[in-house]
Structures are given as structure tokens and as C-alpha cells.
Design a protein around this motif. Structure first.
Motif, PDB file in Angstrom:
ATOM      1  N   HIS A 145      -2.095   2.052   3.167  1.00 30.12           N
ATOM      2  CA  HIS A 145      -3.090   1.490   4.081  1.00 30.12           C
ATOM      3  C   HIS A 145      -2.614   0.113   4.541  1.00 30.12           C
ATOM      4  O   HIS A 145      -1.698  -0.465   3.959  1.00 30.12           O
ATOM      5  CB  HIS A 145      -4.451   1.339   3.370  1.00 30.12           C
ATOM      6  N   TYR A 189       2.616 -11.606  -6.142  1.00 26.14           N
ATOM      7  CA  TYR A 189       3.273 -11.319  -4.858  1.00 26.14           C
ATOM      8  C   TYR A 189       2.505 -12.016  -3.742  1.00 26.14           C
ATOM      9  O   TYR A 189       1.291 -12.191  -3.829  1.00 26.14           O
ATOM     10  CB  TYR A 189       3.393  -9.812  -4.586  1.00 26.14           C
ATOM     11  N   HIS A 201       0.951  -0.521   2.748  1.00 20.76           N
ATOM     12  CA  HIS A 201       1.329  -0.738   1.347  1.00 20.76           C
ATOM     13  C   HIS A 201       0.547   0.222   0.470  1.00 20.76           C
ATOM     14  O   HIS A 201      -0.544   0.673   0.828  1.00 20.76           O
ATOM     15  CB  HIS A 201       1.153  -2.200   0.920  1.00 20.76           C
ATOM     16  N   ARG A 221      -3.823  -1.204 -14.756  1.00 24.69           N
ATOM     17  CA  ARG A 221      -3.340  -2.407 -14.064  1.00 24.69           C
ATOM     18  C   ARG A 221      -4.512  -3.106 -13.386  1.00 24.69           C
ATOM     19  O   ARG A 221      -5.305  -2.472 -12.684  1.00 24.69           O
ATOM     20  CB  ARG A 221      -2.305  -2.026 -13.012  1.00 24.69           C
ATOM     21  N   SER A 223      -5.416  -6.112 -10.750  1.00 23.80           N
ATOM     22  CA  SER A 223      -4.875  -7.101  -9.814  1.00 23.80           C
ATOM     23  C   SER A 223      -5.961  -8.080  -9.396  1.00 23.80           C
ATOM     24  O   SER A 223      -7.136  -7.737  -9.288  1.00 23.80           O
ATOM     25  CB  SER A 223      -4.223  -6.421  -8.605  1.00 23.80           C
TER      26      SER A 223
HETATM   27  C1  OGA Z   1      -6.005  -3.675  -1.755  1.00 20.35           C
HETATM   28  C2  OGA Z   1      -4.632  -3.559  -2.268  1.00 20.35           C
HETATM   29  C3  OGA Z   1      -3.029  -4.114  -3.979  1.00 20.35           C
HETATM   30  C4  OGA Z   1      -2.987  -4.545  -5.392  1.00 20.35           C
HETATM   31  O1  OGA Z   1      -6.929  -3.862  -2.566  1.00 20.35           O
HETATM   32  O2  OGA Z   1      -6.188  -3.600  -0.526  1.00 20.35           O
HETATM   33  O3  OGA Z   1      -3.780  -3.152  -1.534  1.00 20.35           O
HETATM   34  O4  OGA Z   1      -2.031  -5.262  -5.742  1.00 20.35           O
HETATM   35  N1  OGA Z   1      -4.355  -3.947  -3.530  1.00 20.35           N
HETATM   36  O5  OGA Z   1      -3.872  -4.179  -6.144  1.00 20.35           O
END
Ligand code: OGA
Ligand code: MN
Length: 236
Positions: A145, A189, A201, A221, A223
Motif C-alpha cells: 500500500h 527507518y 511498501h 513485531r 512498530s
Molecule cells: C502502516 C505501515 C509499517 C510498519 O501502518 O501504514 O506501513 O513499519 N506500517 O509497521
């Protein structure tokens, strides 16, 4: 409060991007960072695209320490624990996830997030105040996306906690141009410009999670993602 971002990220866009100021260099293919693997579609003819991509997707390994990772997790786990992982919505961009947003952080974690923000965003850039927290189950993955330009600006900065994973970037108009990025546990990143607007991505599921032929096991994981405000003309 801004809506949870992933609902809006399926919008694909076609923007002509300002190209980077840096001159393409003959050595671009000899200076590929270790966390980057370019597809064979990149060659002498599109060296400039390769160089722009490498400059617009940068990974800082060991950006946070073990202790800092734990400190962030200690603060968010009590909230995440109350949420269920979503597996069933196959039209979702993300599979096997739970997520939240957070405005207020402990002073210790604020310091960490300030380091992220200071590195990713110049001082004059308006940032989204809420930090997006995305918790992917071991079996979870993120489908290709592009983040919606209505909801966020030109830069996305993400800390990866608890697991290594592979992010794949694929050019939206030319699928031969792609790259796999090794996102090491505790790395940051910063994705901007061409990587953010011209490439989709995704985070690969365990089934496909390989880097330079080495299997990369993705565990649970989490993020932690900081974004900036969209351009005013892109907002509703
Ligand atoms: C998002 C995404 C990437 C990540 O939430 O739009 O692409 O590193 N997350 O979790
Ligand atoms: Mn995204």
C-alpha cells in the motif's frame, strides 16, 4: 483526533515527484547499504531511480537499546493487551494486527520519540502529535500500500520492536523496480519522498520473509510510527 491511519492507506496515487538534487553516481550499485537489496530491474539505465530510492529509505540499526525497547513496551503493553488481533478482514491492508495511537508518553519514552522526530523531521515541519502503534502477530503481515496523502505528509519514521522483518518496496508503475529492506529489531527507518510516494511498501509474512537468500523469522513485531501533517491542499 486523527482516524487510525491504516484504514485510509489503500489509496494509490500518481504524483509527479520532484527528483532529488543529488547527481546519479556511477558507483551507486557499489554503495548499496547492507540493509538494502535491489531487484534486478535496477540497472545502468535507471541508476538515478536506484540512487533516489536508497536516499529516500534509510535504516538506522540499533537506534534504540534493549532498555529503551523495554521501556516503550512497558508503557504500551497494558493497552495492547486489551485489544484483539484482527485476522478476518481480508480486504484490510493489514492482516493479523492490533493497533492504537498514543499522545502522552512517559518522560523517558518522550526522550526516545524526540530523538526519532528530530532525526526524521526538520524543525519547521508540522508533525502528527499522535504516535501510531502497530502490533503485528507472528502470523501477521502488511499488504502493499501507499499511505494516503490525505492523512500524512512526506515522511514516515518507524521503530521496529521485538522482531526483525522485511519490508518490500515496489514501484507503483513499474513492478520490475523493487527492493527488500532488512528492518532489524530496534532499528529506525525513515521513509520519505520517492520511497514514500512512488513505491508501495509491505511487511512480508513469514512464508516469504527472506533477505539475500537468508530466512528471516518474523516474530510478533511492534512498530512505533511518527508521521508529519499532510500538505494543507491534500487534506479534506
Ligand atoms: C502502516 C505501515 C509499517 C510498519 O501502518 O501504514 O506501513 O513499519 N506500517 O509497521
Ligand atoms: Mn504504510
Amino acid at each position: 483526533m486523527s482516524p487510525l491511519l491504516h484504514r485510509c492507506i489503500k489509496q494509490f496515487i500518481n504524483l509527479s515527484r520532484q527528483s532529488s538534487q543529488i547527481k546519479p553516481s556511477a558507483e551507486v550499485f557499489e554503495r548499496i547499504p547492507p540493509y538494502f537489496q535491489l531487484s534486478n530491474g535496477f540497472n545502468k539505465e535507471n541508476e538515478k531511480s536506484a540512487s533516489d530510492l536508497i536516499q529516500s529509505m534509510v535504516v538506522y540499526e540499533d537506534f534504540i537499546s534493549d532498555t529503551e525497547e523495554k521501556s516503550i513496551l512497558d508503557e504500551i503493553e497494558p493497552y495492547l493487551k486489551n485489544l484483539r488481533y484482527e485476522f478476518d478482514h481480508w480486504d484490510d491492508a493489514i492482516h493479523g494486527y492490533r493497533e492504537t495511537e498514543r499522545l502522552k508518553w512517559s518522560s523517558e519514552n518522550t526522550k526516545i520519540l524526540d530523538r526519532v522526530r528530530n532525526l526524521a523531521f526538520p524543525p519547521n515541519v508540522a508533525q502528527l502529535k499522535y504516535v501510531h502503534i502497530l502490533d503485528l502477530d507472528k502470523k501477521g503481515f502488511i499488504k502493499p500500500h501507499i499511505d494516503a496523502i490525505r492523512f500524512c505528509g512526506d515522511t514516515i519514521a518507524g521503530l521496529s520492536l521485538l522482531s526483525n522483518s522485511i519490508m518490500r518496496l515496489v514501484h507503483d508503475k513499474n513492478k520490475d523496480l523493487s527492493a527488500d529492506i532488512f528492518l532489524k529489531r530496534r532499528s529506525l527507518y525513515v521513509m520519505k519522498d520517492t520511497a514514500r510516494f512512488d513505491y508501495t511498501h509491505e511487511i512480508l509474512s513469514n512464508e516469504f520473509s527472506k533477505f539475500k537468500d537468508q530466512l528471516i523469522i518474523k516474530d510478533r513485531r511492534v512498530s512505533i510510527i511518527c508521521r508529519n501533517e499532510p500538505k494543507p491542499e491534500n487534506k479534506l
